[in-house]
Design a protein around this motif. Sequence first.
Motif, PDB file in Angstrom:
ATOM      1  N   SER A 132       0.832  -1.196   0.000  1.00 39.21           N
ATOM      2  CA  SER A 132       0.000   0.000   0.000  1.00 39.21           C
ATOM      3  C   SER A 132       0.868   1.247   0.000  1.00 39.21           C
ATOM      4  O   SER A 132       2.034   1.226   0.396  1.00 39.21           O
ATOM      5  CB  SER A 132      -0.920   0.011   1.227  1.00 39.21           C
ATOM      6  OG  SER A 132      -0.179   0.300   2.378  1.00 39.21           O
ATOM      7  N   ARG A 149       0.451   3.649   1.999  1.00 40.07           N
ATOM      8  CA  ARG A 149       0.760   3.928   3.390  1.00 40.07           C
ATOM      9  C   ARG A 149       1.970   3.132   3.855  1.00 40.07           C
ATOM     10  O   ARG A 149       2.828   3.632   4.581  1.00 40.07           O
ATOM     11  CB  ARG A 149      -0.446   3.572   4.273  1.00 40.07           C
ATOM     12  CG  ARG A 149      -0.155   3.657   5.750  1.00 40.07           C
ATOM     13  CD  ARG A 149      -1.308   3.109   6.567  1.00 40.07           C
ATOM     14  NE  ARG A 149      -1.737   1.807   6.095  1.00 40.07           N
ATOM     15  CZ  ARG A 149      -1.045   0.690   6.333  1.00 40.07           C
ATOM     16  NH1 ARG A 149       0.072   0.721   6.996  1.00 40.07           N
ATOM     17  NH2 ARG A 149      -1.487  -0.469   5.886  1.00 40.07           N
ATOM     18  N   ASP A 185      -4.812   3.557   9.464  1.00 40.78           N
ATOM     19  CA  ASP A 185      -6.003   3.167   8.716  1.00 40.78           C
ATOM     20  C   ASP A 185      -7.142   2.885   9.686  1.00 40.78           C
ATOM     21  O   ASP A 185      -6.927   2.450  10.808  1.00 40.78           O
ATOM     22  CB  ASP A 185      -5.772   1.863   7.939  1.00 40.78           C
ATOM     23  CG  ASP A 185      -4.693   1.970   6.879  1.00 40.78           C
ATOM     24  OD1 ASP A 185      -4.052   3.026   6.782  1.00 40.78           O
ATOM     25  OD2 ASP A 185      -4.486   0.967   6.169  1.00 40.78           O
ATOM     26  N   MET A 233      -8.892   3.437  -0.930  1.00 33.10           N
ATOM     27  CA  MET A 233      -8.507   4.743  -0.391  1.00 33.10           C
ATOM     28  C   MET A 233      -8.463   4.739   1.136  1.00 33.10           C
ATOM     29  O   MET A 233      -7.560   5.335   1.727  1.00 33.10           O
ATOM     30  CB  MET A 233      -9.462   5.820  -0.907  1.00 33.10           C
ATOM     31  CG  MET A 233      -9.312   6.100  -2.390  1.00 33.10           C
ATOM     32  SD  MET A 233     -10.301   7.507  -2.993  1.00 33.10           S
ATOM     33  CE  MET A 233     -11.968   6.843  -2.892  1.00 33.10           C
ATOM     34  N   THR A 234      -9.415   4.072   1.791  1.00 36.27           N
ATOM     35  CA  THR A 234      -9.366   4.014   3.247  1.00 36.27           C
ATOM     36  C   THR A 234      -8.197   3.166   3.730  1.00 36.27           C
ATOM     37  O   THR A 234      -7.752   3.314   4.872  1.00 36.27           O
ATOM     38  CB  THR A 234     -10.683   3.452   3.820  1.00 36.27           C
ATOM     39  OG1 THR A 234     -10.947   2.170   3.245  1.00 36.27           O
ATOM     40  CG2 THR A 234     -11.842   4.391   3.530  1.00 36.27           C
ATOM     41  N   GLY A 260      -5.279   3.427   2.334  1.00 33.29           N
ATOM     42  CA  GLY A 260      -4.071   4.159   1.977  1.00 33.29           C
ATOM     43  C   GLY A 260      -3.526   3.804   0.615  1.00 33.29           C
ATOM     44  O   GLY A 260      -2.347   4.050   0.326  1.00 33.29           O
ATOM     45  N   ALA A 317      -3.080   7.379   4.985  1.00 29.88           N
ATOM     46  CA  ALA A 317      -4.538   7.229   4.968  1.00 29.88           C
ATOM     47  C   ALA A 317      -5.225   8.230   5.888  1.00 29.88           C
ATOM     48  O   ALA A 317      -6.387   8.576   5.673  1.00 29.88           O
ATOM     49  CB  ALA A 317      -4.921   5.807   5.373  1.00 29.88           C
ATOM     50  N   VAL A 366      -6.869  14.441   1.896  1.00 32.70           N
ATOM     51  CA  VAL A 366      -7.256  13.032   1.778  1.00 32.70           C
ATOM     52  C   VAL A 366      -8.771  12.912   1.641  1.00 32.70           C
ATOM     53  O   VAL A 366      -9.282  12.127   0.832  1.00 32.70           O
ATOM     54  CB  VAL A 366      -6.735  12.235   2.994  1.00 32.70           C
ATOM     55  CG1 VAL A 366      -7.311  10.831   3.019  1.00 32.70           C
ATOM     56  CG2 VAL A 366      -5.207  12.172   2.968  1.00 32.70           C
TER      57      VAL A 366
END
Length: 446
Positions: free
Chosen positions: A32, A34, A74, A123-124, A126, A153, A221
């Motif tokens: 990810s 993130r 997250d 997206m949630t 990251g 995230a 974000v």
Amino acid sequence: MDAENAQAVENAQAVDTAQQPGTPSASGGAVSRRAVIGWAGAGVALGAAVVGSVAAATRQDDADPVPAAQTGADVPFYGENQSGIATPVQDRLHFAAFDVSENATRESLVKMLKEWTKAAAAMTGGREVGTGAANGLPEAPPDDTGEALGLPASRLTLTIGFGPTLFEKAGPDGQPVDRFGLRAKRPEALIDLPNFKGDKLDPLRSGGDICVQACADDPQVAVHAIRNLARIGMGTVNIRWSQLGFGKTSSTTPDAQTPRNLMGFKDGTHNIAGTDAAGLAEHVWAAPGDGPEWMTGGSYLVARRIRMHVETWDRASLKDQEDTFGRTKGEGAPYGKAKEHDAPDLKAMPADSHVALAHPDANNGLMILRRGFSFTDGTDGLGRLDAGLFFLAYQRDTRKAFVPLQQRLAASDKLNEYIQHVGSAHFACPAGVRKPGEWWGQALFG
């Protein structure tokens, strides 16, 4: 480490160890965004949300040693209930109400909801949407708009809701039309909200077929999330109205200091805690038998844009301000008490004060879960700030919670001298997406 930060770290660890498509695993796999940047990254504020950055930097309530927006944490997307309701409240909001296009079909709407769910999970977590912002075919538009590249995230949550007009909407002849075969599945609790005394609602800031609430600790974000869903939905839905919010005005974290609204007061201190399973079950989550099965585990959302006449408020005396709320301005304690969370003596405060009218003890134990945010949207053309509270309330049944409470407040709340409700919407937010492969609205459309 306070309770909210501890929850954020716990959520991050839970997602890191989950074996879900597109997340890192012990044997390798997709990494990810993130995970690549680790704990680095800071948000870039957009537009009016810059004000919120200043407010957050100077506010000591709920202070963490490391700002949550820089932890990269997250919040799990999959679960029995949608995140963004009982989740510890983030600092930024981008709320959007969508209308389904006239030429959209049930099939195209279902296809969009499936794509939205995949994008929301990414997206949630990251991650970029689809093939990302810079990895696709050079000849084609990127799958991700790219403004969140390099950002964590930031505890992003995305919460979807369906409005009354998705189930039945007036046609060209004024007669109700069941566009998508959903009329029979409309919950009785999903009412058209009544007109409350003092309302001056702008139809361009009210209603909507579908809503998405994006909350995060970084405004960029949150904006990125709504922008990408709007891009994916182009041709099927269009944004009816949207609202940026900053500086959370409510807390779902037990014992945390309640943030202040733009009037400088703490309001809604007796909120339902996100850790109070019994309170959530009683007041927030729809239970089996409450309505259609597809709403079990969901909640009903009322969104109200409340304009504060801050110029008038700023000329009121301190005593008048405190009498209006029934609380001290400094500590936020109810009249006759020392601390914010002390049980109030409603008889010790003016009968028309906000607390005296809104507190559960004055309403037979009635409670709602609040997730409000401040907003500033420039001026109104007369040199006055267009500012106030974007009020979000979740409840098990709006008819038994928000409606009677607001009728009581609209009738005699002293606060009405300084505020006006100018936008309104009501949505049914279904249960959570429980596992990969399921999608937003599946039980409704199935």
